[in-house]
Design a protein around this motif. Structure first.
Motif, PDB file in Angstrom:
ATOM      1  N   THR A  84      21.236 -21.193 -68.427  1.00  0.00           N
ATOM      2  CA  THR A  84      21.507 -21.023 -70.228  1.00  0.00           C
ATOM      3  C   THR A  84      22.513 -20.418 -69.689  1.00  0.00           C
ATOM      4  O   THR A  84      22.678 -19.332 -71.230  1.00  0.00           O
ATOM      5  CB  THR A  84      20.414 -20.755 -70.432  1.00  0.00           C
ATOM      6  OG1 THR A  84      19.764 -19.263 -69.596  1.00  0.00           O
ATOM      7  CG2 THR A  84      18.891 -21.399 -70.407  1.00  0.00           C
ATOM      8  N   SER A  85      23.500 -19.263 -68.825  1.00  0.00           N
ATOM      9  CA  SER A  85      24.455 -18.332 -69.073  1.00  0.00           C
ATOM     10  C   SER A  85      23.644 -16.809 -69.174  1.00  0.00           C
ATOM     11  O   SER A  85      24.197 -16.490 -70.055  1.00  0.00           O
ATOM     12  CB  SER A  85      25.299 -19.503 -69.492  1.00  0.00           C
ATOM     13  OG  SER A  85      26.378 -19.681 -69.513  1.00  0.00           O
ATOM     14  N   CYS A  86      22.278 -16.561 -68.845  1.00  0.00           N
ATOM     15  CA  CYS A  86      21.530 -15.303 -69.225  1.00  0.00           C
ATOM     16  C   CYS A  86      22.301 -14.076 -68.710  1.00  0.00           C
ATOM     17  O   CYS A  86      22.359 -13.228 -69.491  1.00  0.00           O
ATOM     18  CB  CYS A  86      20.364 -15.350 -69.524  1.00  0.00           C
ATOM     19  SG  CYS A  86      20.102 -15.656 -67.196  1.00  0.00           S
ATOM     20  N   GLY A  87      23.222 -14.438 -67.418  1.00  0.00           N
ATOM     21  CA  GLY A  87      23.738 -13.948 -66.626  1.00  0.00           C
ATOM     22  C   GLY A  87      22.493 -13.271 -65.690  1.00  0.00           C
ATOM     23  O   GLY A  87      23.356 -12.339 -65.433  1.00  0.00           O
ATOM     24  N   ALA A  88      21.396 -13.365 -65.667  1.00  0.00           N
ATOM     25  CA  ALA A  88      19.900 -12.657 -64.627  1.00  0.00           C
ATOM     26  C   ALA A  88      21.163 -12.591 -62.319  1.00  0.00           C
ATOM     27  O   ALA A  88      21.182 -11.970 -61.890  1.00  0.00           O
ATOM     28  CB  ALA A  88      19.279 -13.321 -64.626  1.00  0.00           C
ATOM     29  N   ALA A  95      28.596 -11.736 -52.967  1.00  0.00           N
ATOM     30  CA  ALA A  95      29.884 -12.176 -53.010  1.00  0.00           C
ATOM     31  C   ALA A  95      30.858 -12.557 -54.042  1.00  0.00           C
ATOM     32  O   ALA A  95      32.003 -12.710 -54.133  1.00  0.00           O
ATOM     33  CB  ALA A  95      30.097 -13.602 -52.235  1.00  0.00           C
ATOM     34  N   GLY A  96      30.086 -12.030 -55.423  1.00  0.00           N
ATOM     35  CA  GLY A  96      31.359 -12.805 -56.553  1.00  0.00           C
ATOM     36  C   GLY A  96      30.937 -14.025 -56.716  1.00  0.00           C
ATOM     37  O   GLY A  96      32.041 -14.817 -57.228  1.00  0.00           O
ATOM     38  N   ALA A  97      30.103 -14.862 -56.367  1.00  0.00           N
ATOM     39  CA  ALA A  97      30.189 -15.713 -56.709  1.00  0.00           C
ATOM     40  C   ALA A  97      30.173 -16.695 -57.678  1.00  0.00           C
ATOM     41  O   ALA A  97      30.477 -17.397 -58.261  1.00  0.00           O
ATOM     42  CB  ALA A  97      29.667 -16.980 -55.353  1.00  0.00           C
ATOM     43  N   LEU A  98      29.279 -15.625 -58.174  1.00  0.00           N
ATOM     44  CA  LEU A  98      28.538 -16.571 -59.991  1.00  0.00           C
ATOM     45  C   LEU A  98      29.255 -15.051 -60.465  1.00  0.00           C
ATOM     46  O   LEU A  98      28.621 -13.283 -60.164  1.00  0.00           O
ATOM     47  CB  LEU A  98      27.286 -15.692 -59.830  1.00  0.00           C
ATOM     48  CG  LEU A  98      26.445 -17.406 -59.124  1.00  0.00           C
ATOM     49  CD1 LEU A  98      24.895 -16.856 -58.803  1.00  0.00           C
ATOM     50  CD2 LEU A  98      26.144 -18.222 -59.964  1.00  0.00           C
ATOM     51  N   TYR A  99      29.970 -15.341 -61.535  1.00  0.00           N
ATOM     52  CA  TYR A  99      30.353 -14.301 -62.787  1.00  0.00           C
ATOM     53  C   TYR A  99      30.424 -14.577 -64.219  1.00  0.00           C
ATOM     54  O   TYR A  99      30.216 -15.679 -64.114  1.00  0.00           O
ATOM     55  CB  TYR A  99      31.970 -14.160 -61.897  1.00  0.00           C
ATOM     56  CG  TYR A  99      33.092 -15.047 -61.620  1.00  0.00           C
ATOM     57  CD1 TYR A  99      33.504 -15.388 -62.972  1.00  0.00           C
ATOM     58  CD2 TYR A  99      32.630 -15.891 -61.206  1.00  0.00           C
ATOM     59  CE1 TYR A  99      33.937 -16.653 -63.006  1.00  0.00           C
ATOM     60  CE2 TYR A  99      33.881 -17.268 -60.617  1.00  0.00           C
ATOM     61  CZ  TYR A  99      34.274 -17.223 -62.440  1.00  0.00           C
ATOM     62  OH  TYR A  99      34.869 -18.479 -61.849  1.00  0.00           O
ATOM     63  N   MET A 100      30.656 -13.557 -64.566  1.00  0.00           N
ATOM     64  CA  MET A 100      30.775 -14.260 -66.407  1.00  0.00           C
ATOM     65  C   MET A 100      32.428 -14.694 -66.543  1.00  0.00           C
ATOM     66  O   MET A 100      32.654 -13.719 -66.527  1.00  0.00           O
ATOM     67  CB  MET A 100      30.239 -12.708 -67.459  1.00  0.00           C
ATOM     68  CG  MET A 100      29.534 -12.989 -68.611  1.00  0.00           C
ATOM     69  SD  MET A 100      28.468 -14.768 -68.568  1.00  0.00           S
ATOM     70  CE  MET A 100      27.013 -13.878 -67.977  1.00  0.00           C
ATOM     71  N   GLU A 101      32.431 -15.398 -67.214  1.00  0.00           N
ATOM     72  CA  GLU A 101      33.665 -16.092 -67.601  1.00  0.00           C
ATOM     73  C   GLU A 101      33.663 -15.239 -68.687  1.00  0.00           C
ATOM     74  O   GLU A 101      32.501 -15.328 -69.754  1.00  0.00           O
ATOM     75  CB  GLU A 101      34.068 -17.538 -67.711  1.00  0.00           C
ATOM     76  CG  GLU A 101      35.013 -17.453 -68.306  1.00  0.00           C
ATOM     77  CD  GLU A 101      36.128 -18.448 -67.405  1.00  0.00           C
ATOM     78  OE1 GLU A 101      35.899 -17.822 -66.424  1.00  0.00           O
ATOM     79  OE2 GLU A 101      36.709 -19.118 -67.750  1.00  0.00           O
ATOM     80  N   ARG A 102      34.768 -14.410 -69.308  1.00  0.00           N
ATOM     81  CA  ARG A 102      35.052 -13.950 -70.303  1.00  0.00           C
ATOM     82  C   ARG A 102      35.952 -14.277 -71.152  1.00  0.00           C
ATOM     83  O   ARG A 102      37.435 -15.460 -70.425  1.00  0.00           O
ATOM     84  CB  ARG A 102      34.989 -12.478 -70.467  1.00  0.00           C
ATOM     85  CG  ARG A 102      34.569 -12.041 -69.805  1.00  0.00           C
ATOM     86  CD  ARG A 102      34.567 -10.488 -69.757  1.00  0.00           C
ATOM     87  NE  ARG A 102      33.232  -9.786 -68.968  1.00  0.00           N
ATOM     88  CZ  ARG A 102      32.005  -9.093 -69.823  1.00  0.00           C
ATOM     89  NH1 ARG A 102      32.009  -9.673 -70.085  1.00  0.00           N
ATOM     90  NH2 ARG A 102      31.415  -8.832 -68.200  1.00  0.00           N
TER      91      ARG A 102
END
Length: 133
Positions: A84-88, A95-102
């Motif tokens: 759901t792209s909640c960002g939790a 490692a920064g493998a998961l990040y929020m695309e802006r």
């Protein structure tokens, strides 16, 4: 060429030896320790990236020392349909493998950066992160 992700298992007789030092000095290998743990019985596990021209010679050195070497066979994948792209997960990924695309504010996952720490599995409220073996 990308580094090899491997898992080392140490016995009590090898856990106190300067193994990584020899990989760097004697085999000119580049070592990135991702995760390391030694239990109370002095048995150890280490996950690392290993790279260099003498990679095979370094692996043989490890085996000659009695260290078990396995390729890292687990990988974390993201189920796009569940996310759901909640960002939790982004704040817990070391490692920064998961990040929020802006500016879209969508969670992105770069599997090449993933170190299989499994933190994302613990924090994802919709269980969008999964382990494949």
């Amino acid at each position: 060429m990308a580094p090899h992700k491997i898992v080392l298992r140490f016995s009590p007789t090898t856990s106190d030896q300067p193994i990584i030092y020899h990989l760097v000095k004697d085999y000119d290998l580049v070592v990135n320790i991702i995760k390391a743990k030694i239990n109370p019985h002095m048995e150890g596990t280490m996950v690392l990236d290993l790279d260099g021209e003498k990679y095979e010679e370094g692996i043989q050195y490890l085996r000659d020392q009695g260290i078990t070497v396995h390729p890292l066979t687990q990988e974390v994948v993201r189920n796009h349909d569940r996310c759901t792209s909640c960002g939790a997960c982004t704040g817990h990924c070391p490692a920064g493998a998961l990040y929020m695309e802006r500016p879209s504010m969508e969670v992105q996952f770069n599997g090449d950066k993933c170190v299989v720490c499994l933190q994302c599995l613990k924090v994802c409220p919709v269980r969008a992160m999964e382990v494949r073996i």
